[in-house]
Design an enzyme around this catalytic site. Structure first.
Site, PDB file in Angstrom:
ATOM      1  N   ARG A 229      66.355  46.556  24.092  1.00  0.00           N
ATOM      2  CA  ARG A 229      65.784  47.425  23.068  1.00  0.00           C
ATOM      3  C   ARG A 229      64.978  48.528  23.755  1.00  0.00           C
ATOM      4  O   ARG A 229      64.360  48.283  24.810  1.00  0.00           O
ATOM      5  CB  ARG A 229      64.839  46.650  22.146  1.00  0.00           C
ATOM      6  CG  ARG A 229      65.524  45.881  21.046  1.00  0.00           C
ATOM      7  CD  ARG A 229      66.151  46.801  19.999  1.00  0.00           C
ATOM      8  NE  ARG A 229      66.780  46.049  18.932  1.00  0.00           N
ATOM      9  CZ  ARG A 229      68.070  45.729  18.895  1.00  0.00           C
ATOM     10  NH1 ARG A 229      68.884  46.083  19.877  1.00  0.00           N
ATOM     11  NH2 ARG A 229      68.567  45.070  17.873  1.00  0.00           N
ATOM     12  N   HIS A 277      73.179  53.548  22.352  1.00  0.00           N
ATOM     13  CA  HIS A 277      72.963  52.241  21.716  1.00  0.00           C
ATOM     14  C   HIS A 277      74.283  51.678  21.167  1.00  0.00           C
ATOM     15  O   HIS A 277      74.373  51.328  19.984  1.00  0.00           O
ATOM     16  CB  HIS A 277      71.906  52.324  20.584  1.00  0.00           C
ATOM     17  CG  HIS A 277      71.420  50.962  20.153  1.00  0.00           C
ATOM     18  ND1 HIS A 277      70.154  50.752  19.672  1.00  0.00           N
ATOM     19  CD2 HIS A 277      72.040  49.749  20.131  1.00  0.00           C
ATOM     20  CE1 HIS A 277      70.024  49.464  19.361  1.00  0.00           C
ATOM     21  NE2 HIS A 277      71.154  48.838  19.636  1.00  0.00           N
TER      22      HIS A 277
END
Ligand code: NDP
Ligand code: OXD
Length: 314
Positions: A229, A277
């Site tokens: 993350r 991502h």
């Protein structure tokens, strides 16, 4: 028998189509189309708008549409029902592909050969260590970290991993806890972050941690791969570490702010490799199959699997 699909930032159509195909007979609604809130049994979330899951008196479970659940916990009004995360072979294999790809890009110095090709330079005389010469350290030995560890070890890398509690992954050197972290970092040339974002892990990829990485490796400096993350990393510290040589290079799939702002110096840094991502995308094909199977089992009286522990946040 209604399912609420509460998603931000994704095209809903493929999800709706797959949900209708695998869960026939159920009404599928979104926060915009919801009618009778008492009819909703299950909610499916990816970065759902805060409050979208409130006032659902018969809600039985929330399914995250990804492996991570930090995007669910951002909602302070979350109902007190089980939260199920994705643990699925398709997602796992995609993540391991990303980790192996980037470990190999750095091992084989591909960014430099790209530059040489651009410059029409033929230079065979460059040090080329073997995978076995390179020590990889993986932060997070869960569903994703353990699989990536095994696949890197199969290629020949010298792999270690770190977790909160003691783990045993065959052929991998396993470390845990604060002391274990220091010991692993001291033998790490390529650091891979596959941790969940929790209050304990936020900002863990910072200057103090980079300073503990091995400095005697064959790659000319430690390399960071983060597909966990963006909140794990302090981007100012990554940039400073790259500029001072504390880090040699970084591959980043996740960022403090997503999409990565155009003004970020990471975009144009010559030693940073960026992906948007999508190291392991959630596909409607695989993820709706997983959720439909879980719902069917639950309604047969079985327990939900991969329920998140609210105390640890993952
Ligand atoms: P798991 O829950 O299976 O594994 C998490 C691992 O992190 C476990 O080994 C756990 O330790 C360890 N961990 C958690 N907190 C700490 C801590 N404070 N200190 C040390 N270790 C800790 O998660 P997954 O492997 O399925 O996924 C990991 C993350 O990957 C997700 O949360 C998500 O953020 C990210 N992800 C990113 C994607 C992308 O496309 N970029 C796609 C999918 C996931 P222990 O074993 O002791 O519990
Ligand atoms: C996930 C993600 O958590 O795609 O699955 O980030």
């Amino acid at each position: 028998m209604t399912i609420l699909l509460a998603v931000s930032g994704w095209d809903l159509q493929p999800w709706l189509a797959r949900l209708h195909a695998l869960l026939p007979g159920r009404e599928i609604v979104t926060p915009e189309t919801i009618g009778d809130r008492a009819a909703v049994d299950y909610a499916l979330s990816w970065r759902h708008p805060s409050g979208a899951l409130a006032d659902l008196p018969n809600l039985k479970a929330i399914f995250s549409l990804g492996a991570g659940v930090d995007h669910v916990f951002h909602d302070s009004g979350l109902p007190d029902v089980p939260i199920v995360r994705v643990v699925d072979a398709d997602l796992r294999d995609r993540m391991s592909e990303w980790v192996v790809l980037h470990a190999l890009i750095h091992l084989r110095q591909q960014r430099m050969y790209d530059w040489q090709q651009d410059q029409q330079i033929w230079d065979e005389d460059i040090d080329q260590p073997a995978a076995a010469d390179i020590r990889v350290g993986i932060l997070g030995l869960g569903a994703l970290g353990a699989d990536a560890a095994r696949k890197l070890a199969t290629i020949g890398f010298d792999v270690a991993g770190w977790s909160r509690s003691p783990r045993d992954v065959e052929t991998i050197a396993c470390f845990h806890g604060a002391d274990g972290l220091e010991a692993m970092l001291a033998r790490t040339d390529i650091l891979v972050a596959l941790l969940p974002l929790t209050p304990q892990t936020r900002g863990i990829l910072n200057a103090a941690l980079f300073a503990k990485l091995a400095t005697d490796g064959r790659l000319g400096g430690p390399i960071l791969l983060n597909a966990g993350r963006g909140g794990l990393q302090v981007e100012a510290d990554i940039l400073a570490a790259l500029d001072t040589g504390v880090l040699k290079a970084a591959s980043l799939d996740v960022f403090e702010v997503e999409p990565l702002p155009k003004a970020s110096p990471l975009w144009r840094h010559p030693r940073v490799t960026i992906s948007p991502h999508n190291a392991a995308v959630s596909t409607p094909d695989a993820i709706v199959r997983y959720i439909a199977d879980q719902i069917a089992a639950y309604e047969r009286g079985e327990k939900l699997r991969n329920v998140v522990d609210r105390a640890t946040g993952y």
